[in-house]
Design an enzyme around this catalytic site. Structure first.
Site, PDB file in Angstrom:
ATOM      1  N   ARG A  45      48.410  34.685  43.836  1.00  0.00           N
ATOM      2  CA  ARG A  45      47.771  34.598  42.519  1.00  0.00           C
ATOM      3  C   ARG A  45      47.692  33.163  42.016  1.00  0.00           C
ATOM      4  O   ARG A  45      47.019  32.884  41.035  1.00  0.00           O
ATOM      5  CB  ARG A  45      48.566  35.424  41.487  1.00  0.00           C
ATOM      6  CG  ARG A  45      48.535  36.913  41.758  1.00  0.00           C
ATOM      7  CD  ARG A  45      49.667  37.612  41.051  1.00  0.00           C
ATOM      8  NE  ARG A  45      49.508  37.653  39.615  1.00  0.00           N
ATOM      9  CZ  ARG A  45      49.099  38.720  38.940  1.00  0.00           C
ATOM     10  NH1 ARG A  45      48.817  39.820  39.582  1.00  0.00           N
ATOM     11  NH2 ARG A  45      48.998  38.692  37.654  1.00  0.00           N
ATOM     12  N   LYS A  95      37.580  24.888  48.793  1.00  0.00           N
ATOM     13  CA  LYS A  95      37.662  25.327  47.393  1.00  0.00           C
ATOM     14  C   LYS A  95      37.743  24.130  46.455  1.00  0.00           C
ATOM     15  O   LYS A  95      37.178  24.140  45.372  1.00  0.00           O
ATOM     16  CB  LYS A  95      38.886  26.243  47.211  1.00  0.00           C
ATOM     17  CG  LYS A  95      39.002  26.836  45.826  1.00  0.00           C
ATOM     18  CD  LYS A  95      37.859  27.810  45.540  1.00  0.00           C
ATOM     19  CE  LYS A  95      37.808  28.251  44.111  1.00  0.00           C
ATOM     20  NZ  LYS A  95      36.486  28.803  43.764  1.00  0.00           N
ATOM     21  N   ASN A 139      53.655  37.477  30.879  1.00  0.00           N
ATOM     22  CA  ASN A 139      52.295  37.059  31.252  1.00  0.00           C
ATOM     23  C   ASN A 139      51.421  37.261  30.026  1.00  0.00           C
ATOM     24  O   ASN A 139      51.546  38.276  29.342  1.00  0.00           O
ATOM     25  CB  ASN A 139      51.727  37.950  32.362  1.00  0.00           C
ATOM     26  CG  ASN A 139      52.365  37.668  33.696  1.00  0.00           C
ATOM     27  OD1 ASN A 139      53.174  36.752  33.825  1.00  0.00           O
ATOM     28  ND2 ASN A 139      52.005  38.458  34.691  1.00  0.00           N
ATOM     29  N   GLY A 140      50.502  36.335  29.798  1.00  0.00           N
ATOM     30  CA  GLY A 140      49.580  36.510  28.677  1.00  0.00           C
ATOM     31  C   GLY A 140      49.703  35.372  27.684  1.00  0.00           C
ATOM     32  O   GLY A 140      50.333  34.345  27.964  1.00  0.00           O
ATOM     33  N   CYS A 153      49.966  34.152  36.114  1.00  0.00           N
ATOM     34  CA  CYS A 153      51.403  34.365  36.264  1.00  0.00           C
ATOM     35  C   CYS A 153      51.707  35.683  36.966  1.00  0.00           C
ATOM     36  O   CYS A 153      50.896  36.606  36.961  1.00  0.00           O
ATOM     37  CB  CYS A 153      52.051  34.408  34.888  1.00  0.00           C
ATOM     38  SG  CYS A 153      51.635  33.018  33.864  1.00  0.00           S
ATOM     39  N   LYS A 159      24.631  30.539  45.435  1.00  0.00           N
ATOM     40  CA  LYS A 159      25.544  31.589  45.912  1.00  0.00           C
ATOM     41  C   LYS A 159      25.022  32.138  47.240  1.00  0.00           C
ATOM     42  O   LYS A 159      25.771  32.325  48.187  1.00  0.00           O
ATOM     43  CB  LYS A 159      25.654  32.759  44.921  1.00  0.00           C
ATOM     44  CG  LYS A 159      26.491  32.582  43.693  1.00  0.00           C
ATOM     45  CD  LYS A 159      27.971  32.481  43.915  1.00  0.00           C
ATOM     46  CE  LYS A 159      28.392  31.079  44.140  1.00  0.00           C
ATOM     47  NZ  LYS A 159      28.696  30.240  43.019  1.00  0.00           N
ATOM     48  N   GLU A 208      21.898  28.888  40.318  1.00  0.00           N
ATOM     49  CA  GLU A 208      23.201  29.443  40.679  1.00  0.00           C
ATOM     50  C   GLU A 208      23.046  30.597  41.679  1.00  0.00           C
ATOM     51  O   GLU A 208      23.800  30.709  42.644  1.00  0.00           O
ATOM     52  CB  GLU A 208      23.946  29.888  39.405  1.00  0.00           C
ATOM     53  CG  GLU A 208      25.309  30.501  39.620  1.00  0.00           C
ATOM     54  CD  GLU A 208      26.302  29.618  40.385  1.00  0.00           C
ATOM     55  OE1 GLU A 208      26.029  28.433  40.623  1.00  0.00           O
ATOM     56  OE2 GLU A 208      27.357  30.150  40.769  1.00  0.00           O
ATOM     57  N   TRP A 256      51.798  30.214  35.722  1.00  0.00           N
ATOM     58  CA  TRP A 256      50.525  29.464  35.816  1.00  0.00           C
ATOM     59  C   TRP A 256      50.333  28.959  34.386  1.00  0.00           C
ATOM     60  O   TRP A 256      50.016  29.734  33.478  1.00  0.00           O
ATOM     61  CB  TRP A 256      49.446  30.435  36.286  1.00  0.00           C
ATOM     62  CG  TRP A 256      48.017  30.063  36.118  1.00  0.00           C
ATOM     63  CD1 TRP A 256      47.238  30.231  35.006  1.00  0.00           C
ATOM     64  CD2 TRP A 256      47.158  29.504  37.105  1.00  0.00           C
ATOM     65  NE1 TRP A 256      45.957  29.815  35.258  1.00  0.00           N
ATOM     66  CE2 TRP A 256      45.874  29.362  36.527  1.00  0.00           C
ATOM     67  CE3 TRP A 256      47.336  29.097  38.436  1.00  0.00           C
ATOM     68  CZ2 TRP A 256      44.789  28.832  37.231  1.00  0.00           C
ATOM     69  CZ3 TRP A 256      46.237  28.582  39.117  1.00  0.00           C
ATOM     70  CH2 TRP A 256      44.992  28.457  38.521  1.00  0.00           C
TER      71      TRP A 256
HETATM   72  C1  F6R Z   1      30.002  26.938  44.481  1.00  0.00           C
HETATM   73  C2  F6R Z   1      31.200  26.154  44.281  1.00  0.00           C
HETATM   74  C3  F6R Z   1      31.072  24.677  44.161  1.00  0.00           C
HETATM   75  C4  F6R Z   1      31.931  24.189  43.012  1.00  0.00           C
HETATM   76  C5  F6R Z   1      31.950  22.645  42.973  1.00  0.00           C
HETATM   77  C6  F6R Z   1      32.720  22.115  41.790  1.00  0.00           C
HETATM   78  O1  F6R Z   1      30.283  28.282  44.574  1.00  0.00           O
HETATM   79  O2  F6R Z   1      32.250  26.676  44.232  1.00  0.00           O
HETATM   80  O3  F6R Z   1      29.749  24.278  44.003  1.00  0.00           O
HETATM   81  O4  F6R Z   1      31.405  24.700  41.828  1.00  0.00           O
HETATM   82  O5  F6R Z   1      32.532  22.156  44.152  1.00  0.00           O
HETATM   83  O6  F6R Z   1      34.039  22.541  41.823  1.00  0.00           O
HETATM   84  P1  F6R Z   1      34.974  22.433  40.550  1.00  0.00           P
HETATM   85  O7  F6R Z   1      34.430  23.359  39.525  1.00  0.00           O
HETATM   86  O8  F6R Z   1      36.327  22.822  41.044  1.00  0.00           O
HETATM   87  O9  F6R Z   1      34.915  21.011  40.085  1.00  0.00           O
END
Ligand code: F6R
Length: 615
Positions: free
Chosen positions: A27, A610, A106-107, A2, A492, A488, A80
């Site tokens: 945000r 994303k 917020n919170g 938020c 990354k 992981e 949010w």
């Molecule tokens: C890696 C990454 C992706 C997500 C994957 C699942 O850094 O961001 O591997 O973890 O696409 O995404 P969510 O968690 O949104 O289902």
């Protein structure tokens, strides 16, 4: 997460508030609203969706009912959702006293149920914030008319949880009252005018002079100045500082990009993930989202975690905890595989769909498949109101706040945190004793400080990253609970630096991957002091014998680790089951610094999105 904006001065508040909300859009939010004090009345308007839509609604309303929304004092908010779904009635500002008092917050108010019972009033929304507004108004009536500041201060004495809040009252046209506990608030100082916001972005266009509220402080702001007190009503002398950030830098909290900010967010958002979700006395987790009685929990004979990418690595970490603590059979399935097999599930199978975005199509479809086959399905999600959150029917939000960098970081640690609490809840049902449960929770509470210790070494990790940045291949190895951590770390690195990397269970390396090793194929080993320490140490020896350079993540104080490798990164000791919460952070930083050194677009790596809403 938020956002809050407030204004008191001599110009019209509405344009300042709307512009401020736009500056906070980065945000993430799902609804927005403003309240302006005009002619002794508070005019409030809220809308689901973008600030743009709120502005349009205000324009239409101004024509329709001739509400001018004029006034030189006002508050505004982007929401949010946490408590209660995404709807106009749940959006802020919330009011009390038949619209006399308005509040943005917020919170999370932890004891909202307790306050609600004391109030015994009907509510318009499903939010904890409306209860807070009504609670402050009740205090306003009790402490006597005429003192809004004292009403807020005294009300907060019985509030538990986190807040950054701003209150206005129709009978106080010259006053804003703001308070902070765990959720940031900053005051911007203009010329006979003051701005308030949850971060400095909305303030920067008007003034560079700011004062940050600290936890437990309550501010009384008028056009003449501002005074700050603690909850005991003792005056605090505040310093004013000059900020020379531009808006973009401010949105990133002063960091170079969102990924680094989000890595550094982890100690704070981890606290958000566990707050109010631990029963220390009972040595167990307390996650309401499961929505099952103890008897129903006992009926669960098998658990399946479905997820993709980073989320699936978080699930793999949790598998060790579920198995060790609950003794129940547990599988982790990559969503895109689960949905096209003939998965064996029935009404005694509990399926958790785990996702940051809550929109990943493979996980959505896998969740539907699990439900179709009769499983009990729950969501573990970051984005409130997302498809998985809605379709799962019940579940738990990880409270990581908006994750804007494409590569997931803080969502990973918060997923692990929530899953571990679930593992403990099931564990306590299946024989884990009180003392063990309490020990785990006590260690949980130490995690944020330990995360901070690792983050302090970011520059040392940068030096290591710069040394290895020109290598074209990497191998990550780990054993047990650190195998998913290796996965992981490898993910990354490859996704943001585009360096080829693989991850292996260290014991499996000699069955094939070891053929790759040579002096230009460095190996990252996660070798913290746990039950498998001696085993992975032997694997590191195998790597050294092939002349590969070795970087080790080791437990603080492990001098032997240093002897075995070319570079070492130390992390604080914790319980084995909690190790992923710490050991992943240096790997995130290593990937980050490598990508920066190579000039990559860290927040928006090529070919990635994303939210993956295509199969
Ligand atoms: C890696 C990454 C992706 C997500 C994957 C699942 O850094 O961001 O591997 O973890 O696409 O995404 P969510 O968690 O949104 O289902």
């Amino acid at each position: 997460m938020c956002g809050i904006v407030g204004y008191i001065g001599n110009k019209e508040a509405l344009p300042v508030l709307l512009e401020g909300l736009k500056d906070l859009e980065y945000r993430g939010y799902d609804s927005a609203g403003v309240a302006v004090l005009h002619d002794g009345k508070i005019e409030r308007i809220r809308e689901v969706g973008k600030v743009e839509m709120l502005a349009k609604k205000i324009k239409n309303k101004t024509k329709e009912v001739r509400l001018p929304y004029k006034g030189v004092l006002g508050i505004a908010h982007t929401r949010w959702a946490t408590h209660g779904g995404v709807s106009e009635k749940n959006a802020h500002p919330h009011t009390a006293g038949a619209g006399k008092l308005a509040l943005v917050h917020n919170g999370i108010i932890e004891n909202y149920r307790e306050l609600k019972e004391k109030l015994n009033e009907s509510l318009e929304s499903e939010t904890d914030t409306e209860i807070l507004a009504k609670w402050i108004f009740k205090n306003y009536q009790n402490v006597g008319r005429g003192d809004l500041f004292q009403a807020v201060r005294s009300a907060l004495l019985s509030v538990r949880g986190t807040y950054g809040l701003v209150v206005i009252h129709a009978d106080h046209p010259g006053e804003l009252v703001a308070a902070r506990m765990g959720s940031p608030l900053v005051i911007g100082l203009g010329d006979s005018e003051y701005y308030l916001a949850s971060d400095i972005t909305p303030i920067l266009p008007y003034t560079k002079k700011v004062s940050f509220l600290e936890d437990g402080e309550v501010a009384k702001i008028s056009r003449e100045g501002f005074e700050v007190f603690n909850l005991k009503d003792e005056e605090i002398s505040k310093s004013v500082i000059k900020i020379d950030w531009d808006v973009e830098k401010a949105q990133k909290g002063g960091f170079e990009n969102f990924m680094l900010k989000e890595i550094f967010d982890q100690p704070t958002v981890f606290e958000d993930a566990i707050r109010g979700r631990m029963d220390i006395g009972g040595g167990t987790g307390k996650l309401g989202g499961l929505n099952m009685s103890l008897e129903e929990m006992r009926q669960v004979k098998r658990i399946i975690l479905i997820a993709c990418g980073t989320a699936s690595h978080a699930c793999m970490c949790a598998k060790y905890a579920f198995e060790k603590l609950s003794g129940l059979p547990i599988d982790v399935d990559v969503s895109s595989e689960f949905r096209y097999r003939e998965p064996i599930v029935d009404r005694h199978t509990l399926v958790f769909a785990v996702s940051q975005s809550g929109e990943t199509i493979d996980t959505v479809m896998a969740l539907r498949e699990a439900k179709k086959r009769g499983a009990v399905a729950r969501g573990i999600v970051n984005v409130v109101g997302s498809t998985i959150a809605r379709e799962a029917g019940a579940g738990t939000y990880i409270h990581a706040g908006p994750e804007l960098a494409v590569a997931s970081t803080k969502a990973f640690t918060n997923m692990v945190a929530v899953l571990l609490l679930y593992a403990l809840e099931f564990g306590r049902l299946h024989g884990v004793d009180l003392e063990t449960g309490q020990k785990i929770l006590e260690e949980f509470l130490k995690i944020p400080a330990k995360m901070n210790r690792i983050l302090k070494n970011s520059n040392d990790i940068k030096t290591i990253a710069e040394k290895y940045k020109n290598n074209s291949d990497f191998l990550f190895i780990g054993r047990g609970i650190n195998y998913p951590v290796a996965l992981e770390g490898s993910l990354k690195l490859k996704e943001i630096s585009y360096i080829h990397s693989e991850a292996y269970p260290a014991g499996e390396m000699k069955h094939g991957a070891i053929a790759l090793l040579s002096s230009d194929f460095p190996v990252f080993a996660i070798m913290t002091k746990n039950e498998l320490y001696e085993k992975i140490k032997s694997n590191v020896e195998e790597v050294r014998a092939r002349k590969s350079k070795v970087i080790i993540i080791a437990t603080e104080g492990d001098a032997e680790a240093k002897e075995l490798c070319d570079d070492v990164i130390y992390v604080p000791k914790t319980m084995e089951l909690l190790e992923p919460l710490l050991n992943t952070i240096p790997l995130q930083l290593f990937a980050y610094h490598t990508a920066v050194a190579l000039g990559r677009d860290v927040d928006r790596p090529r070919n990635l999105a994303k939210s993956v809403t295509v199969e």
